[in-house]
Scaffold this motif. Structure first.
Motif, PDB file in Angstrom:
ATOM      1  N   TYR A  70       6.438   6.949 -14.316  1.00 50.96           N
ATOM      2  CA  TYR A  70       7.082   5.862 -13.588  1.00 50.96           C
ATOM      3  C   TYR A  70       7.086   6.126 -12.091  1.00 50.96           C
ATOM      4  O   TYR A  70       6.973   7.258 -11.640  1.00 50.96           O
ATOM      5  CB  TYR A  70       8.508   5.641 -14.095  1.00 50.96           C
ATOM      6  CG  TYR A  70       9.422   6.826 -13.911  1.00 50.96           C
ATOM      7  CD1 TYR A  70      10.285   6.901 -12.812  1.00 50.96           C
ATOM      8  CD2 TYR A  70       9.434   7.872 -14.814  1.00 50.96           C
ATOM      9  CE1 TYR A  70      11.126   7.988 -12.638  1.00 50.96           C
ATOM     10  CE2 TYR A  70      10.265   8.966 -14.637  1.00 50.96           C
ATOM     11  CZ  TYR A  70      11.111   9.015 -13.556  1.00 50.96           C
ATOM     12  OH  TYR A  70      11.934  10.101 -13.372  1.00 50.96           O
ATOM     13  N   GLU A  71       7.203   5.042 -11.358  1.00 46.66           N
ATOM     14  CA  GLU A  71       7.309   5.110  -9.905  1.00 46.66           C
ATOM     15  C   GLU A  71       8.739   4.780  -9.527  1.00 46.66           C
ATOM     16  O   GLU A  71       9.299   3.777  -9.984  1.00 46.66           O
ATOM     17  CB  GLU A  71       6.360   4.093  -9.276  1.00 46.66           C
ATOM     18  CG  GLU A  71       6.480   3.993  -7.779  1.00 46.66           C
ATOM     19  CD  GLU A  71       5.658   2.853  -7.186  1.00 46.66           C
ATOM     20  OE1 GLU A  71       5.573   2.807  -5.949  1.00 46.66           O
ATOM     21  OE2 GLU A  71       5.126   2.024  -7.944  1.00 46.66           O
ATOM     22  N   GLU A  72       9.334   5.623  -8.699  1.00 45.89           N
ATOM     23  CA  GLU A  72      10.675   5.356  -8.190  1.00 45.89           C
ATOM     24  C   GLU A  72      10.559   4.388  -7.024  1.00 45.89           C
ATOM     25  O   GLU A  72       9.901   4.681  -6.031  1.00 45.89           O
ATOM     26  CB  GLU A  72      11.341   6.655  -7.746  1.00 45.89           C
ATOM     27  CG  GLU A  72      11.619   7.593  -8.892  1.00 45.89           C
ATOM     28  CD  GLU A  72      12.293   8.871  -8.442  1.00 45.89           C
ATOM     29  OE1 GLU A  72      12.955   8.875  -7.388  1.00 45.89           O
ATOM     30  OE2 GLU A  72      12.140   9.868  -9.152  1.00 45.89           O
ATOM     31  N   LEU A  73      11.184   3.230  -7.148  1.00 45.87           N
ATOM     32  CA  LEU A  73      11.054   2.180  -6.140  1.00 45.87           C
ATOM     33  C   LEU A  73      12.175   2.172  -5.117  1.00 45.87           C
ATOM     34  O   LEU A  73      12.029   1.588  -4.045  1.00 45.87           O
ATOM     35  CB  LEU A  73      10.989   0.807  -6.829  1.00 45.87           C
ATOM     36  CG  LEU A  73       9.823   0.614  -7.801  1.00 45.87           C
ATOM     37  CD1 LEU A  73       9.943  -0.721  -8.505  1.00 45.87           C
ATOM     38  CD2 LEU A  73       8.495   0.750  -7.087  1.00 45.87           C
ATOM     39  N   ALA A  74      13.282   2.837  -5.408  1.00 46.97           N
ATOM     40  CA  ALA A  74      14.446   2.766  -4.530  1.00 46.97           C
ATOM     41  C   ALA A  74      14.166   3.270  -3.119  1.00 46.97           C
ATOM     42  O   ALA A  74      14.756   2.770  -2.155  1.00 46.97           O
ATOM     43  CB  ALA A  74      15.612   3.543  -5.146  1.00 46.97           C
ATOM     44  N   VAL A  75      13.270   4.217  -2.954  1.00 44.31           N
ATOM     45  CA  VAL A  75      13.011   4.796  -1.641  1.00 44.31           C
ATOM     46  C   VAL A  75      11.969   3.992  -0.843  1.00 44.31           C
ATOM     47  O   VAL A  75      11.792   4.215   0.346  1.00 44.31           O
ATOM     48  CB  VAL A  75      12.589   6.288  -1.778  1.00 44.31           C
ATOM     49  CG1 VAL A  75      11.160   6.406  -2.271  1.00 44.31           C
ATOM     50  CG2 VAL A  75      12.796   7.043  -0.483  1.00 44.31           C
TER      51      VAL A  75
ATOM     52  N   ALA B 234      10.253   1.173   6.298  1.00 42.11           N
ATOM     53  CA  ALA B 234      10.897   1.089   7.614  1.00 42.11           C
ATOM     54  C   ALA B 234      10.368   2.186   8.536  1.00 42.11           C
ATOM     55  O   ALA B 234      10.094   1.933   9.713  1.00 42.11           O
ATOM     56  CB  ALA B 234      12.417   1.194   7.475  1.00 42.11           C
ATOM     57  N   TRP B 235      10.212   3.384   8.016  1.00 41.38           N
ATOM     58  CA  TRP B 235       9.674   4.465   8.830  1.00 41.38           C
ATOM     59  C   TRP B 235       8.256   4.145   9.292  1.00 41.38           C
ATOM     60  O   TRP B 235       7.917   4.336  10.460  1.00 41.38           O
ATOM     61  CB  TRP B 235       9.683   5.780   8.064  1.00 41.38           C
ATOM     62  CG  TRP B 235      11.038   6.438   7.986  1.00 41.38           C
ATOM     63  CD1 TRP B 235      12.084   6.286   8.855  1.00 41.38           C
ATOM     64  CD2 TRP B 235      11.478   7.342   6.993  1.00 41.38           C
ATOM     65  NE1 TRP B 235      13.146   7.054   8.455  1.00 41.38           N
ATOM     66  CE2 TRP B 235      12.796   7.717   7.312  1.00 41.38           C
ATOM     67  CE3 TRP B 235      10.901   7.886   5.846  1.00 41.38           C
ATOM     68  CZ2 TRP B 235      13.538   8.610   6.554  1.00 41.38           C
ATOM     69  CZ3 TRP B 235      11.629   8.768   5.091  1.00 41.38           C
ATOM     70  CH2 TRP B 235      12.938   9.126   5.441  1.00 41.38           C
ATOM     71  N   VAL B 236       7.429   3.669   8.366  1.00 40.52           N
ATOM     72  CA  VAL B 236       6.043   3.358   8.709  1.00 40.52           C
ATOM     73  C   VAL B 236       5.984   2.220   9.729  1.00 40.52           C
ATOM     74  O   VAL B 236       5.209   2.274  10.689  1.00 40.52           O
ATOM     75  CB  VAL B 236       5.231   3.035   7.427  1.00 40.52           C
ATOM     76  CG1 VAL B 236       3.866   2.448   7.762  1.00 40.52           C
ATOM     77  CG2 VAL B 236       5.089   4.287   6.563  1.00 40.52           C
ATOM     78  N   ARG B 237       6.812   1.197   9.554  1.00 39.59           N
ATOM     79  CA  ARG B 237       6.852   0.079  10.515  1.00 39.59           C
ATOM     80  C   ARG B 237       7.244   0.562  11.911  1.00 39.59           C
ATOM     81  O   ARG B 237       6.808   0.007  12.904  1.00 39.59           O
ATOM     82  CB  ARG B 237       7.831  -1.000  10.055  1.00 39.59           C
ATOM     83  CG  ARG B 237       7.274  -1.928   9.009  1.00 39.59           C
ATOM     84  CD  ARG B 237       8.145  -3.179   8.820  1.00 39.59           C
ATOM     85  NE  ARG B 237       9.566  -2.959   8.944  1.00 39.59           N
ATOM     86  CZ  ARG B 237      10.403  -2.673   7.933  1.00 39.59           C
ATOM     87  NH1 ARG B 237       9.928  -2.593   6.709  1.00 39.59           N
ATOM     88  NH2 ARG B 237      11.678  -2.494   8.144  1.00 39.59           N
TER      89      ARG B 237
ATOM     90  N   ASP C   2       0.810  -1.218   0.000  1.00 40.21           N
ATOM     91  CA  ASP C   2       0.000   0.000   0.000  1.00 40.21           C
ATOM     92  C   ASP C   2       0.848   1.274   0.000  1.00 40.21           C
ATOM     93  O   ASP C   2       0.321   2.369   0.065  1.00 40.21           O
ATOM     94  CB  ASP C   2      -0.976   0.005   1.175  1.00 40.21           C
ATOM     95  CG  ASP C   2      -0.290  -0.068   2.529  1.00 40.21           C
ATOM     96  OD1 ASP C   2       0.914  -0.354   2.574  1.00 40.21           O
ATOM     97  OD2 ASP C   2      -0.979   0.160   3.538  1.00 40.21           O
ATOM     98  N   GLN C   3       2.138   1.142  -0.087  1.00 39.20           N
ATOM     99  CA  GLN C   3       3.038   2.286  -0.112  1.00 39.20           C
ATOM    100  C   GLN C   3       3.539   2.487  -1.542  1.00 39.20           C
ATOM    101  O   GLN C   3       3.895   1.533  -2.217  1.00 39.20           O
ATOM    102  CB  GLN C   3       4.222   2.031   0.820  1.00 39.20           C
ATOM    103  CG  GLN C   3       5.096   3.217   1.045  1.00 39.20           C
ATOM    104  CD  GLN C   3       4.413   4.313   1.818  1.00 39.20           C
ATOM    105  OE1 GLN C   3       4.052   5.316   1.223  1.00 39.20           O
ATOM    106  NE2 GLN C   3       4.232   4.143   3.102  1.00 39.20           N
ATOM    107  N   PHE C   4       3.557   3.723  -1.995  1.00 43.71           N
ATOM    108  CA  PHE C   4       4.059   4.032  -3.326  1.00 43.71           C
ATOM    109  C   PHE C   4       5.287   4.908  -3.200  1.00 43.71           C
ATOM    110  O   PHE C   4       5.380   5.742  -2.303  1.00 43.71           O
ATOM    111  CB  PHE C   4       3.012   4.791  -4.154  1.00 43.71           C
ATOM    112  CG  PHE C   4       1.908   3.930  -4.665  1.00 43.71           C
ATOM    113  CD1 PHE C   4       2.027   3.261  -5.863  1.00 43.71           C
ATOM    114  CD2 PHE C   4       0.741   3.775  -3.930  1.00 43.71           C
ATOM    115  CE1 PHE C   4       1.011   2.461  -6.330  1.00 43.71           C
ATOM    116  CE2 PHE C   4      -0.285   2.979  -4.386  1.00 43.71           C
ATOM    117  CZ  PHE C   4      -0.152   2.314  -5.594  1.00 43.71           C
TER     118      PHE C   4
END
Length: 145
Positions: A104-109, A115-118, A5-7
């Protein structure tokens, strides 16, 4: 692994191929960035501007390249770009040219965000800084030094 659910940041770029001469250069690297998980293609549209300035969107397979099979990008055209987006690109290219418009969606971040959300953080906004805004900010910083 990042949650579903994170983009990542969503970006777009339009590139003009003058005189309708589409080449493999760049598309090979685009495929590599998808394969290595750096980006996800959300939309890839090819816009053709005829001599009479009319516009049409065509599939990637329209362009028969000797050294690269563009048809592998045919499934990337999702329709995310609307008629207004296509018209805006058409205004910026010359008659007889082709533009490739990539969303496009940047996936690297994503692992960082996940990790922040967790850990209890909450992503509150995302945005885009244009090259003009960046240049303006850098110029202002130089002037203030």
């Amino acid at each position: 692994m990042a949650s579903q659910d994170q983009f990542g940041p969503i970006e777009y770029v339009a590139v003009e191929f003058p005189d309708g001469t589409v080449t493999a250069d760049g598309f090979e690297q685009l495929l590599e960035t998808v394969d290595n998980g750096t980006i996800r293609i959300l939309d890839l549209e090819f816009v053709v501007k005829a001599a009479d300035n009319s516009l049409r969107v065509v599939p990637a397979s329209t362009f028969d390249l000797a050294d690269f099979d563009l048809s592998q990008f045919d499934g990337a055209a999702s329709g995310l770009l609307d008629a207004g987006d296509i018209a805006a690109v058409g205004e910026d290219i010359a008659a007889g040219s082709v533009a490739a418009v990539l969303v496009y969606e940047e996936l690297a971040v994503l692992p960082v965000l996940d990790a922040w959300v967790r850990s209890g953080a909450r992503v509150i906004t995302k945005g885009h800084i244009s090259l003009d805004e960046l240049e303006s900010a850098l110029n202002e910083t130089e002037n203030n030094e």
